[in-house]
Design an enzyme around this catalytic site. Sequence first.
Site, short mmCIF file in Angstrom:
data_model
loop_
_atom_site.label_atom_id
_atom_site.label_comp_id
_atom_site.label_asym_id
_atom_site.label_seq_id
_atom_site.Cartn_x
_atom_site.Cartn_y
_atom_site.Cartn_z
N ARG A 1 0.81 -1.22 0.00
CA ARG A 1 0.00 0.00 0.00
C ARG A 1 0.85 1.28 0.00
O ARG A 1 0.34 2.37 0.30
CB ARG A 1 -0.96 0.03 1.21
CG ARG A 1 -1.99 -1.10 1.22
CD ARG A 1 -2.85 -1.07 -0.05
NE ARG A 1 -4.00 -1.96 0.03
CZ ARG A 1 -4.02 -3.21 -0.44
NH1 ARG A 1 -2.91 -3.71 -0.99
NH2 ARG A 1 -5.10 -3.94 -0.37
N LEU A 2 2.11 1.17 -0.32
CA LEU A 2 2.98 2.34 -0.43
C LEU A 2 2.99 2.81 -1.88
O LEU A 2 3.98 2.71 -2.61
CB LEU A 2 4.39 2.01 0.06
CG LEU A 2 4.47 1.65 1.56
CD1 LEU A 2 5.90 1.29 1.95
CD2 LEU A 2 3.96 2.81 2.41
#
Length: 263
Positions: free
Chosen positions: A241-242
């Site tokens: 999720r970066l």
Amino acid sequence: MVTITGTLFANAQLSAGNFLCAIGLARPRLDIDNFRIANILSIFVLRMDQSTFDYAGFRHEYIGEGLRRADLPADPIAQFGNWFSDAIKAGIHDANAMTLATCVGDRPFARIVLLKHFDEGGFVFFTNYASEKGRHLEKNPNAALVVYWMEVERQIRIEGKVEKTSREESEEYFHSRPIGAQLGAWASQQSKVIDARRVLDARLEEMKQRFADGVVPSPPHWGGYRLKPDRIEFWQGRPDRLHDRFRYTLQRDGSWSIDRLAP
């Protein structure tokens, strides 16, 4: 200048592999044999049939290659064009579908519209000016668009002010539409409450008789809008999720500044 036509997507077909990509169980262009596809689909259907579906756990890991500042052109319209071309090459259905958000008072509204043209002047879609969205834009021309292509793990957010296209531009596009869509624009009083489907059917028959010679003029209440952007954000899915996010912001001199945003 890019104009989106209906024929662009007419030959696209949703294969089992594409379906798996759409629900997050496979990646685009991944070579999956038919046996594995059948098994994955069976598991998915069984999960969907469960009465206690784990919505919180319904996710997939993003595996995008990333987006770097060095790869971004100075003009966000050029970057949009690059990504739009990639979406077409990936075979994404309705790649020109986008969410249009409007706001009246303190209440936001959103719906899907279709992108029909984009260039340095902005992003164009067409509708009934008397529709709910048309009434909203009359009161508050500030609006936002969102394009999301899950198959390639990309999202684009576009913000700015909306203005009507010229009458000539609206009429040119109107007459490029299928005859049924032209008649439908006359038959439907978009967003108005109607008693039943038969009201629409009766109105359509009325329009067929009214324009029996096959010449359908563009309705005065129908036409295009152009959103002139002042902010455009490009989002690329990444592991853990970066995600990569870059926002273009229009400057007073007409140039664009570029900032990386935390995911």
